[in-house]
Design a protein around this motif. Structure first.
Motif, mmCIF file in Angstrom:
data_model
loop_
_atom_site.group_PDB
_atom_site.id
_atom_site.type_symbol
_atom_site.label_atom_id
_atom_site.label_comp_id
_atom_site.label_asym_id
_atom_site.label_seq_id
_atom_site.Cartn_x
_atom_site.Cartn_y
_atom_site.Cartn_z
ATOM 1 N N ILE A 43 0.839 -1.202 0.000
ATOM 2 C CA ILE A 43 0.000 0.000 0.000
ATOM 3 C C ILE A 43 0.873 1.251 0.000
ATOM 4 O O ILE A 43 0.644 2.187 -0.761
ATOM 5 N N GLU A 44 1.889 1.263 0.846
ATOM 6 C CA GLU A 44 2.793 2.420 0.894
ATOM 7 C C GLU A 44 3.518 2.611 -0.435
ATOM 8 O O GLU A 44 3.729 3.740 -0.876
ATOM 9 N N SER A 45 3.865 1.514 -1.092
ATOM 10 C CA SER A 45 4.521 1.598 -2.393
ATOM 11 C C SER A 45 3.602 2.236 -3.429
ATOM 12 O O SER A 45 4.035 3.076 -4.222
ATOM 13 N N VAL A 46 2.335 1.855 -3.428
ATOM 14 C CA VAL A 46 1.376 2.466 -4.357
ATOM 15 C C VAL A 46 1.250 3.960 -4.066
ATOM 16 O O VAL A 46 1.285 4.790 -4.982
ATOM 17 N N LYS A 47 1.124 4.306 -2.792
ATOM 18 C CA LYS A 47 1.011 5.723 -2.426
ATOM 19 C C LYS A 47 2.226 6.526 -2.901
ATOM 20 O O LYS A 47 2.095 7.663 -3.344
ATOM 21 N N THR A 48 3.404 5.946 -2.791
ATOM 22 C CA THR A 48 4.642 6.623 -3.153
ATOM 23 C C THR A 48 4.844 6.707 -4.661
ATOM 24 O O THR A 48 5.235 7.750 -5.189
ATOM 25 N N ASN A 49 4.584 5.609 -5.367
ATOM 26 C CA ASN A 49 4.939 5.518 -6.777
ATOM 27 C C ASN A 49 3.840 5.902 -7.761
ATOM 28 O O ASN A 49 4.135 6.296 -8.887
ATOM 29 N N ALA A 50 2.594 5.797 -7.378
ATOM 30 C CA ALA A 50 1.490 6.034 -8.320
ATOM 31 C C ALA A 50 1.389 7.473 -8.819
ATOM 32 O O ALA A 50 1.056 7.681 -9.988
ATOM 33 N N PRO A 51 1.659 8.485 -7.996
ATOM 34 C CA PRO A 51 1.498 9.857 -8.503
ATOM 35 C C PRO A 51 2.351 10.175 -9.735
ATOM 36 O O PRO A 51 1.963 10.985 -10.560
ATOM 37 N N ASP A 52 3.485 9.524 -9.869
ATOM 38 C CA ASP A 52 4.376 9.789 -10.992
ATOM 39 C C ASP A 52 4.381 8.671 -12.030
ATOM 40 O O ASP A 52 5.231 8.644 -12.918
ATOM 41 N N ALA A 53 3.421 7.757 -11.924
ATOM 42 C CA ALA A 53 3.391 6.618 -12.839
ATOM 43 C C ALA A 53 3.121 7.075 -14.269
ATOM 44 O O ALA A 53 2.284 7.940 -14.517
ATOM 45 N N GLU A 54 3.835 6.487 -15.184
ATOM 46 C CA GLU A 54 3.681 6.775 -16.606
ATOM 47 C C GLU A 54 2.493 5.990 -17.145
ATOM 48 O O GLU A 54 2.222 4.859 -16.733
ATOM 49 N N THR A 55 1.768 6.550 -18.093
ATOM 50 C CA THR A 55 0.705 5.836 -18.788
ATOM 51 C C THR A 55 1.253 5.335 -20.100
ATOM 52 O O THR A 55 1.796 6.099 -20.903
ATOM 53 N N VAL A 56 1.152 4.016 -20.317
ATOM 54 C CA VAL A 56 1.684 3.394 -21.528
ATOM 55 C C VAL A 56 0.547 2.663 -22.221
ATOM 56 O O VAL A 56 -0.143 1.837 -21.598
ATOM 57 N N GLU A 57 0.328 2.953 -23.488
ATOM 58 C CA GLU A 57 -0.702 2.269 -24.252
ATOM 59 C C GLU A 57 -0.101 1.035 -24.906
ATOM 60 O O GLU A 57 0.957 1.106 -25.544
ATOM 61 N N ILE A 58 -0.775 -0.095 -24.741
ATOM 62 C CA ILE A 58 -0.315 -1.348 -25.331
ATOM 63 C C ILE A 58 -1.228 -1.668 -26.512
ATOM 64 O O ILE A 58 -2.446 -1.793 -26.347
#
Length: 60
Positions: A43-58
């Protein structure tokens, strides 16, 4: 109201969490974790990393 994380134990005895939007819709579900501490770390990892997550279209 902000989103929230819900933590539970599944039928196999593993800890899992959902991230729910403010309207109650599940927007992310975790893998199974062997311990509660590991799930809370996830959960803490999602909180930390999700705000800057890149969106990639497959493309298929």
């Amino acid at each position: 109201m902000a989103g929230k994380f819900e933590l539970w134990v599944d039928k196999a005895g593993e800890y899992r969490f959902n991230l729910k939007a403010s309207n109650g819709q599940v927007i992310a579900t975790s893998q199974g974790y062997a311990s509660k501490a590991s799930a809370l770390n996830g959960i803490e990892s999602v909180k930390t990393n999700a705000p800057d997550a890149e969106t990639v279209e497959i493309e298929k």
